[in-house]
Scaffold this motif. Structure first.
Motif, PDB file in Angstrom:
ATOM      1  N   TYR A  47       0.963  -1.258  -0.100  1.00 17.37           N
ATOM      2  CA  TYR A  47       0.045  -0.069   0.097  1.00 17.37           C
ATOM      3  C   TYR A  47       0.821   1.189   0.010  1.00 17.37           C
ATOM      4  O   TYR A  47       1.973   1.312   0.629  1.00 17.37           O
ATOM      5  CB  TYR A  47      -0.871  -0.012   1.153  1.00 17.37           C
ATOM      6  N   GLU A  48       0.501   2.142  -0.610  1.00 18.57           N
ATOM      7  CA  GLU A  48       1.036   3.397  -0.749  1.00 18.57           C
ATOM      8  C   GLU A  48      -0.061   4.620  -1.127  1.00 18.57           C
ATOM      9  O   GLU A  48      -0.926   4.371  -1.716  1.00 18.57           O
ATOM     10  CB  GLU A  48       2.129   3.495  -2.014  1.00 18.57           C
ATOM     11  N   SER A  49      -0.179   5.525  -0.182  1.00 18.45           N
ATOM     12  CA  SER A  49      -1.180   6.611  -0.134  1.00 18.45           C
ATOM     13  C   SER A  49      -0.862   7.432  -1.535  1.00 18.45           C
ATOM     14  O   SER A  49       0.103   7.588  -2.054  1.00 18.45           O
ATOM     15  CB  SER A  49      -1.151   7.327   1.051  1.00 18.45           C
ATOM     16  N   LYS A  50      -1.987   8.130  -1.723  1.00 17.19           N
ATOM     17  CA  LYS A  50      -1.895   8.804  -3.053  1.00 17.19           C
ATOM     18  C   LYS A  50      -0.818   9.910  -2.737  1.00 17.19           C
ATOM     19  O   LYS A  50      -0.597  10.449  -3.708  1.00 17.19           O
ATOM     20  CB  LYS A  50      -3.346   9.293  -3.307  1.00 17.19           C
ATOM     21  N   ILE A  51      -1.052  10.605  -1.744  1.00 19.79           N
ATOM     22  CA  ILE A  51      -0.025  11.762  -1.507  1.00 19.79           C
ATOM     23  C   ILE A  51       1.398  11.305  -1.630  1.00 19.79           C
ATOM     24  O   ILE A  51       2.151  11.818  -2.428  1.00 19.79           O
ATOM     25  CB  ILE A  51      -0.343  12.361  -0.330  1.00 19.79           C
ATOM     26  N   VAL A  52       1.861  10.134  -1.188  1.00 15.89           N
ATOM     27  CA  VAL A  52       2.929   9.574  -1.277  1.00 15.89           C
ATOM     28  C   VAL A  52       3.127   9.179  -2.904  1.00 15.89           C
ATOM     29  O   VAL A  52       4.512   9.722  -2.996  1.00 15.89           O
ATOM     30  CB  VAL A  52       3.255   8.403  -0.149  1.00 15.89           C
ATOM     31  N   THR A  53       2.208   8.581  -3.489  1.00 13.08           N
ATOM     32  CA  THR A  53       2.576   8.207  -4.786  1.00 13.08           C
ATOM     33  C   THR A  53       2.717   9.590  -5.513  1.00 13.08           C
ATOM     34  O   THR A  53       3.636   9.613  -6.473  1.00 13.08           O
ATOM     35  CB  THR A  53       1.361   7.355  -5.248  1.00 13.08           C
ATOM     36  N   THR A  54       1.994  10.478  -5.524  1.00 12.66           N
ATOM     37  CA  THR A  54       2.132  11.592  -6.219  1.00 12.66           C
ATOM     38  C   THR A  54       3.438  12.232  -6.023  1.00 12.66           C
ATOM     39  O   THR A  54       4.175  12.867  -6.952  1.00 12.66           O
ATOM     40  CB  THR A  54       1.088  12.801  -5.963  1.00 12.66           C
ATOM     41  N   PHE A  55       3.933  12.393  -4.789  1.00 11.35           N
ATOM     42  CA  PHE A  55       5.258  13.189  -4.307  1.00 11.35           C
ATOM     43  C   PHE A  55       6.546  12.308  -4.771  1.00 11.35           C
ATOM     44  O   PHE A  55       7.250  12.793  -5.675  1.00 11.35           O
ATOM     45  CB  PHE A  55       5.356  13.334  -2.960  1.00 11.35           C
ATOM     46  N   ARG A  56       6.253  10.828  -4.946  1.00 10.05           N
ATOM     47  CA  ARG A  56       7.187  10.216  -5.291  1.00 10.05           C
ATOM     48  C   ARG A  56       7.416  10.290  -6.996  1.00 10.05           C
ATOM     49  O   ARG A  56       8.588  10.508  -7.525  1.00 10.05           O
ATOM     50  CB  ARG A  56       6.961   8.633  -5.065  1.00 10.05           C
ATOM     51  N   LYS A  57       6.210  10.408  -7.694  1.00 13.37           N
ATOM     52  CA  LYS A  57       6.279  10.284  -9.075  1.00 13.37           C
ATOM     53  C   LYS A  57       6.747  11.817  -9.645  1.00 13.37           C
ATOM     54  O   LYS A  57       7.541  11.843 -10.611  1.00 13.37           O
ATOM     55  CB  LYS A  57       4.921  10.061  -9.574  1.00 13.37           C
ATOM     56  N   PHE A  58       6.315  12.837  -8.807  1.00 11.14           N
ATOM     57  CA  PHE A  58       6.724  14.124  -9.273  1.00 11.14           C
ATOM     58  C   PHE A  58       8.459  14.263  -8.952  1.00 11.14           C
ATOM     59  O   PHE A  58       9.055  14.706  -9.773  1.00 11.14           O
ATOM     60  CB  PHE A  58       6.327  15.208  -8.107  1.00 11.14           C
ATOM     61  N   SER A  59       8.699  13.562  -7.756  1.00  6.78           N
ATOM     62  CA  SER A  59      10.243  13.837  -7.566  1.00  6.78           C
ATOM     63  C   SER A  59      11.037  13.027  -8.456  1.00  6.78           C
ATOM     64  O   SER A  59      12.240  13.338  -8.883  1.00  6.78           O
ATOM     65  CB  SER A  59      10.665  13.463  -5.986  1.00  6.78           C
ATOM     66  N   LEU A  60      10.499  11.806  -9.181  1.00  6.23           N
ATOM     67  CA  LEU A  60      11.141  11.282  -9.918  1.00  6.23           C
ATOM     68  C   LEU A  60      10.852  11.212 -11.466  1.00  6.23           C
ATOM     69  O   LEU A  60      10.831  10.334 -12.291  1.00  6.23           O
ATOM     70  CB  LEU A  60      11.230   9.762  -9.698  1.00  6.23           C
ATOM     71  N   ILE A  61      10.245  12.355 -11.678  1.00  4.33           N
ATOM     72  CA  ILE A  61       9.475  12.578 -13.042  1.00  4.33           C
ATOM     73  C   ILE A  61      10.573  12.512 -14.307  1.00  4.33           C
ATOM     74  O   ILE A  61      10.251  11.781 -15.415  1.00  4.33           O
ATOM     75  CB  ILE A  61       8.685  13.902 -12.923  1.00  4.33           C
ATOM     76  N   LEU A  62      11.965  12.995 -14.156  1.00  2.19           N
ATOM     77  CA  LEU A  62      12.853  12.846 -15.208  1.00  2.19           C
ATOM     78  C   LEU A  62      13.306  11.250 -15.448  1.00  2.19           C
ATOM     79  O   LEU A  62      13.219  11.092 -16.613  1.00  2.19           O
ATOM     80  CB  LEU A  62      14.064  13.630 -14.800  1.00  2.19           C
ATOM     81  N   PRO A  63      13.586  10.560 -14.532  1.00  2.00           N
ATOM     82  CA  PRO A  63      13.931   9.194 -14.684  1.00  2.00           C
ATOM     83  C   PRO A  63      12.957   8.532 -15.377  1.00  2.00           C
ATOM     84  O   PRO A  63      12.875   7.332 -16.152  1.00  2.00           O
ATOM     85  CB  PRO A  63      14.126   8.755 -13.223  1.00  2.00           C
ATOM     86  N   PHE A  64      11.500   8.843 -14.967  1.00  2.00           N
ATOM     87  CA  PHE A  64      10.303   8.027 -15.283  1.00  2.00           C
ATOM     88  C   PHE A  64      10.133   8.418 -16.825  1.00  2.00           C
ATOM     89  O   PHE A  64      10.018   7.488 -17.870  1.00  2.00           O
ATOM     90  CB  PHE A  64       8.900   8.100 -14.587  1.00  2.00           C
ATOM     91  N   ALA A  65      10.325   9.667 -17.141  1.00  2.00           N
ATOM     92  CA  ALA A  65      10.305  10.244 -18.471  1.00  2.00           C
ATOM     93  C   ALA A  65      11.089   9.469 -19.244  1.00  2.00           C
ATOM     94  O   ALA A  65      10.809   9.290 -20.690  1.00  2.00           O
ATOM     95  CB  ALA A  65       9.933  11.830 -18.623  1.00  2.00           C
TER      96      ALA A  65
END
Length: 101
Positions: A47-65
């Motif tokens: 489980y990962e809360s929506k706020i943690v997921t959003t923060f993680r994805k935002f902080s790692l946006i360049l490696p994801f992209a």
């Protein structure tokens, strides 16, 4: 002696999150299909809360992209630790893994 660990890499999709708990079955078999041992474990995506997921994805946006990271989680399940063949006439020759919901 045998050691069996199953590693499942699952996408972090909404479908997988909504699926919840699923069963992983590992069956050890001899060459004639005789079942030597079975392991069944229930598991799910952590489980990962929506706020943690959003923060993680935002902080790692360049490696994801750029494709350096993917949106997956890996689950490790220890199925058998120190399995030993009991019957020399029916040694382990097949491993069957099933996922059930």
């Amino acid at each position: 002696q045998y050691f069996f660990e199953v590693a499942l890499t699952l996408p972090e999709s909404e479908i997988n999150k909504q699926l919840g708990v699923f069963m992983v079955s590992v069956q050890l078999q001899s060459s004639d299909g005789f079942s030597l041992a079975t392991s069944k474990q229930a598991t799910m995506l952590p489980y990962e809360s929506k706020i943690v997921t959003t923060f993680r994805k935002f902080s790692l946006i360049l490696p994801f992209a750029s494709g350096l990271l993917s949106e997956t989680k890996t689950i490790h399940l220890l199925c058998f630790d120190n399995y030993v063949d009991r019957d020399e006439k029916r040694p382990l020759s097949k491993v069957e893994i099933r996922l059930d919901i």
